[in-house]
Enzyme design. Structure first.
Site, PDB file in Angstrom:
ATOM      1  CE  LYS A  32      44.622  18.655 100.854  1.00 38.52           C
ATOM      2  NZ  LYS A  32      46.487  19.105  99.942  1.00 38.52           N
ATOM      3  CB  THR A  33      48.309  16.520 106.177  1.00 35.55           C
ATOM      4  OG1 THR A  33      47.124  15.953 105.193  1.00 35.55           O
ATOM      5  CG2 THR A  33      47.967  15.459 107.213  1.00 35.55           C
ATOM      6  CG  ASP A 219      44.048  14.716 105.814  1.00 35.68           C
ATOM      7  OD1 ASP A 219      44.042  16.220 104.624  1.00 35.68           O
ATOM      8  OD2 ASP A 219      45.059  14.226 106.001  1.00 35.68           O
ATOM      9  CD  GLU A 220      44.454  12.017 101.439  1.00 37.06           C
ATOM     10  OE1 GLU A 220      44.109  12.822 100.450  1.00 37.06           O
ATOM     11  OE2 GLU A 220      45.377  12.359 101.732  1.00 37.06           O
ATOM     12  CD  GLN A 250      46.437  15.345  96.167  1.00 33.71           C
ATOM     13  OE1 GLN A 250      46.794  14.423  97.219  1.00 33.71           O
ATOM     14  NE2 GLN A 250      46.611  15.972  96.392  1.00 33.71           N
ATOM     15  NE  ARG A 604      51.488  12.606  97.069  1.00 30.44           N
ATOM     16  CZ  ARG A 604      50.438  12.937  97.411  1.00 30.44           C
ATOM     17  NH1 ARG A 604      50.476  12.668  98.933  1.00 30.44           N
ATOM     18  NH2 ARG A 604      49.462  14.023  96.772  1.00 30.44           N
TER      19      ARG A 604
END
Ligand SMILES: Nc1ncnc2c1ncn2[C@@H]1O[C@H](COP(=O)(O)OP(=O)(O)OP(=O)(O)O)[C@@H](O)[C@H]1O
Ligand SMILES: [Mg+2]
Length: 754
Positions: A32-33, A219-220, A250, A604
């Site tokens: 995504k990022t 983002d996020e 998330q 992560r």
């Protein structure tokens, strides 16, 4: 290779979709990022969009920095004109430009939590409120709750009804707001509230900001709250495009107001928005990803995704249960040594934990093993007392601004440094100075300057203080900011004080600050003292910029969006993670948020994931620990147990238990942690057997005595924590993530030693 070729088809479709609003919903590590950064590069490089027409909002300063670096890697210098920042920094920028609209000066002050508390202290004193009944923390969250819900003090007062306690809180809120307004000061909530207010009510300003950006990225997005979303929406005009990316699995900030519905209902607000779903993970090995996928499937309130990876790995997720709390970090340190010997850099290893206080045991073990480490988001550089003092001195040197002739923000600075070093000014005198300042409609520094304050020695030292400030002030335009800082630190006697008190570390911190200012001056040759002061008031990720080969320690919340080759998730014990509150009163929703947090933690890891927990008595939980349910939710095929939890039956053998035995007991441990676990059973039968026979005696908690570094303490409002440092009579305590690190007087009645 062209930009889009570095993406898979779905990702490329998203990155090149520039004529629609866009929503990317996808699991962890699906790029995504990467899509956002590539899209920004694509807009500039291939569609020749001006970089300054592009805005990207990230969640943390660290994420903003990384995104900037990624875009710079692709495009070079042009990338610096793209605005990439957190929403708070963005709002500061907006306010510096347009806050005059609502009658505030451009050089408004941003308050940190110490400043906020200092205001509450004044309120309590004036209103004769006992801090035992209303802790500062709870009062600040009451105020914040009202502010972010647009409830002003008058309405809060009405809402308080006949309850005296509520009335008092509303009165403090009114005092606090009034004080902020008088000082032209904004707290962190205000940054968003004011920006929202200006954008909403001042059409010209709104239009201007809308015209400024054509492509807006967030983002996020799963952790955006209503106020942030309202601001973002107001930046979008008819012919600009909003691209939001996020993963509902998330969402880890609902406790702070994040609304996962916002991403889910995005297409209702932007009906012609395109939605792209990505399902290939490029980060983690199959074992890690499948383990994490299996875990998150236990959440009922979610939409299922099919996330897969093609990355093959040799190792399963490793799980170790230590015999007691002391052995768990020792195992982690040992494992890290082994990885390092195998050629892995320390910086490619991260240790993640649920709450700040958990770092203490880890730090000790890492130090013993001579493993270099950094704590991210711990006691941050700019939160340290000496740094705040130094910056307060610098604030006193700020040139007068036409917008703000009274400069009441200087009151906070005066209060902070007037007795640092000691100048013999008592609380009474300080009060008189403040009253006089109120009477003269000026700030406390001006009173010091124009009146003769104190007697004898005190008077002389105040005169000297004013002389030094004035002397340095006269130099503001002639010497650089770092030189100015050096000078004020010398002349004010602050450095001499640190020398006298043998505060070597603090002195080093001051030096580091001066270095840091020098860096600022170098990269912002035109930056004024004001500019610098404004910039640092936001900059709290200082430690994260430091380079070097260090193991990285941080809470899971701070690890959001990041990735590391090797990840340790520490202290996966029931009650610790998932957190006790979520297991008990919090109910299903709170537990699901904890599971999302575990999902964030596990995902992560790129190559290896290590999970650890320990048996033995927990001071924090006040009971014997059991393995977290999150470990038993990982299917055995992805998990390998390398440590053993002693069971009742062999508790008597513990004395002769060796490391090798640990390894041979895999099976038993596994059947214990995945089989029918009866926690209650454990708690009733196991502890005595274990504690009595353990080679390491578990000390019973001490209730009385002086508070020292390393002690476990309880605070009436913040719960349990660990003292990580002593600063005179102040204990620096790491509490649960929600409350973070706080400094509390050891004599404070809300604080008890456990
Ligand atoms: N098409 C691709 N080819 C190669 N590597 C990729 C591709 N897409 C993503 N990656 C890599 O996969 C990793 C994860 O990507 P990224 O951080 O963008 O994922 P994300 O969806 O933002 O994750 P998170 O949900 O954790 O924020 C990064 O190292 C990224 O460079
Ligand atoms: Mg990301």
């Amino acid at each position: 290779m062209s930009l889009l070729e570095q993406l898979n088809d779905k990702q490329a479709e998203a990155a090149s979709c520039v004529d629609h609003h866009l929503r990317i919903i996808a699991g962890a590590g699906s790029g995504k990022t990467r899509v956002v950064t590539t899209r920004i590069a694509y807009l500039i490089d291939e569609l020749h969009v001006y970089p300054n027409k592009i805005l990207a909002i990230t969640f943390t300063n660290k994420a903003a920095k990384e995104m900037k670096e990624r875009v710079e890697n692709i495009l070079g210098d042009v990338a610096s004109a793209v605005q990439i920042s957190t929403i708070h920094s963005f709002c500061v920028r907006l306010l510096r430009e347009d806050i005059l609209e609502i009658g505030y000066p451009r050089n408004f002050t941003i308050l940190d939590s110490d400043d906020q508390k200092s205001i509450l202290k004044d309120a309590y004193k004036q209103m004769k409120i006992d801090v035992k009944s209303y802790s500062y923390g709870s009062m600040l969250s009451y105020i914040s709750g009202n502010k972010t819900n647009f409830i002003d003090p008058n309405v809060a007062k009405m809402n308080a009804g006949p309850w005296a306690g509520e009335q008092i809180k509303a009165d403090v809120y009114a005092f606090y707001q009034k004080r902020l307004q008088e000082m032209f000061a904004l707290d962190f909530d205000d940054l968003l509230i004011f920006a929202h207010h200006i954008l909403r009510d001042y059409e010209e300003v709104r239009r201007k900001w809308q015209r400024r950006f054509k492509y807006i990225h967030v983002d996020e997005f799963q952790d955006v709250d209503n106020l942030q979303y309202a601001i973002i929406k107001m930046l979008v005009k008819e012919d600009s495009y909003l691209c939001v990316v996020g993963d509902p699995d998330q969402t880890i900030y609902t406790w702070r107001g994040a609304q996962v519905d916002i991403i889910m209902n995005f297409d209702k607000d932007f009906p012609n928005a395109k939605t792209v779903i990505l399902n290939q993970n490029y980060r983690s090995t199959q074992q890690i990803l499948n383990g994490a996928n299996a875990l998150i499937k236990n959440n009922r309130n979610r939409i299922d995704k099919d996330l897969f990876t093609e990355i093959e790995g040799d190792s399963k997720i490793v799980h170790f249960t230590a015999m007691d709390g002391d052995n768990e970090p020792v195992w982690v340190a040992g494992k890290i040594k082994t990885l390092h010997h195998a050629g892995i850099n320390y910086k490619d290893i991260a240790i993640l934990y649920r709450s700040n206080y958990l770092s203490r045991g880890l730090e000790k073990a890492l130090l013993d093993a001579h493993i270099p480490y950094r704590i991210y988001g711990g006691v941050r550089f700019y939160d340290r007392a000496e740094i705040k003092d130094a910056l307060s001195y610098l604030r006193l040197l700020a040139p007068k601004s036409e917008d703000d002739p009274k400069e009441l923000f200087k009151n906070l600075a005066v209060k902070r440094v007037i007795n640092s070093p000691k100048r013999g000014i008592g609380a009474k005198t300080l009060e008189l100075i403040e009253t006089q300042a109120g009477h003269d409609q000026t700030n406390m520094y001006d009173v010091l300057k124009h009146y003769e304050i104190g007697k004898g020695k005190a008077r002389a030292s105040i005169q000297e203080f004013v002389r030094v400030i004035e002397e340095c002030r006269a130099l503001v335009d002639t010497i650089s900011i770092d030189q100015l800082m050096e000078r004020i630190m010398e002349e004010s006697g602050y450095l001499a004080m640190l020398d006298e008190e043998k505060e070597i570390e603090r002195k080093e911190n001051i030096k580091e600050l001066i270095n840091d200012i020098a860096d600022y001056v170098e990269s912002n040759p035109d930056g004024s003292l004001q500019d610098y002061l404004q910039e640092i008031s936001l900059y709290t990720d200082k430690e994260q910029t430091q380079q070097g080969d260090f193991v990285q320690l941080m809470t899971i919340h701070a690890a959001k969006g990041l990735e590391f080759d090797n990840v340790f998730v520490y202290s996966l014990c029931e009650g610790i993670f998932p957190n006790e509150k979520s297991v008990g009163e919090g109910g299903q929703e709170a537990l699901e948020e904890e599971r999302r947090l575990a999902y964030v933690a596990f995902t992560r890891a790129k190559k290896q994931l290590f999970l650890s927990d320990s048996y033995g008595y927990s001071y924090i939980l006040d009971k014997i620990k059991t393995t977290s349910r999150f470990i038993s939710e990982i299917p055995e095929e992805y998990l390998e147990d390398v440590g053993a939890k002693p069971r009742n039956s062999f508790a008597g053998d513990v004395d002769t238990f060796s490391g090798a035995d640990f390894l041979s007991m895999n099976q038993r441990s596994r059947s214990f942690s995945t089989g029918e676990r009866h926690q209650d059973d454990m708690i009733q039968h196991a502890p005595q057997d274990f504690v009595d026979n353990s080679s390491k005696t578990v000390e019973k908690p001490k209730k009385k005595g002086k508070i020292r570094k390393g002690d476990l303490v309880n605070h009436a409002s913040f719960g349990d924590g660990v003292v990580i440092k002593m600063e005179g009579e102040l204990a620096v305590i790491a509490f649960d993530q929600k409350f973070g690190i706080r400094k509390i007087m050891v004599t404070h009645p809300s604080l008890t030693k456990k």
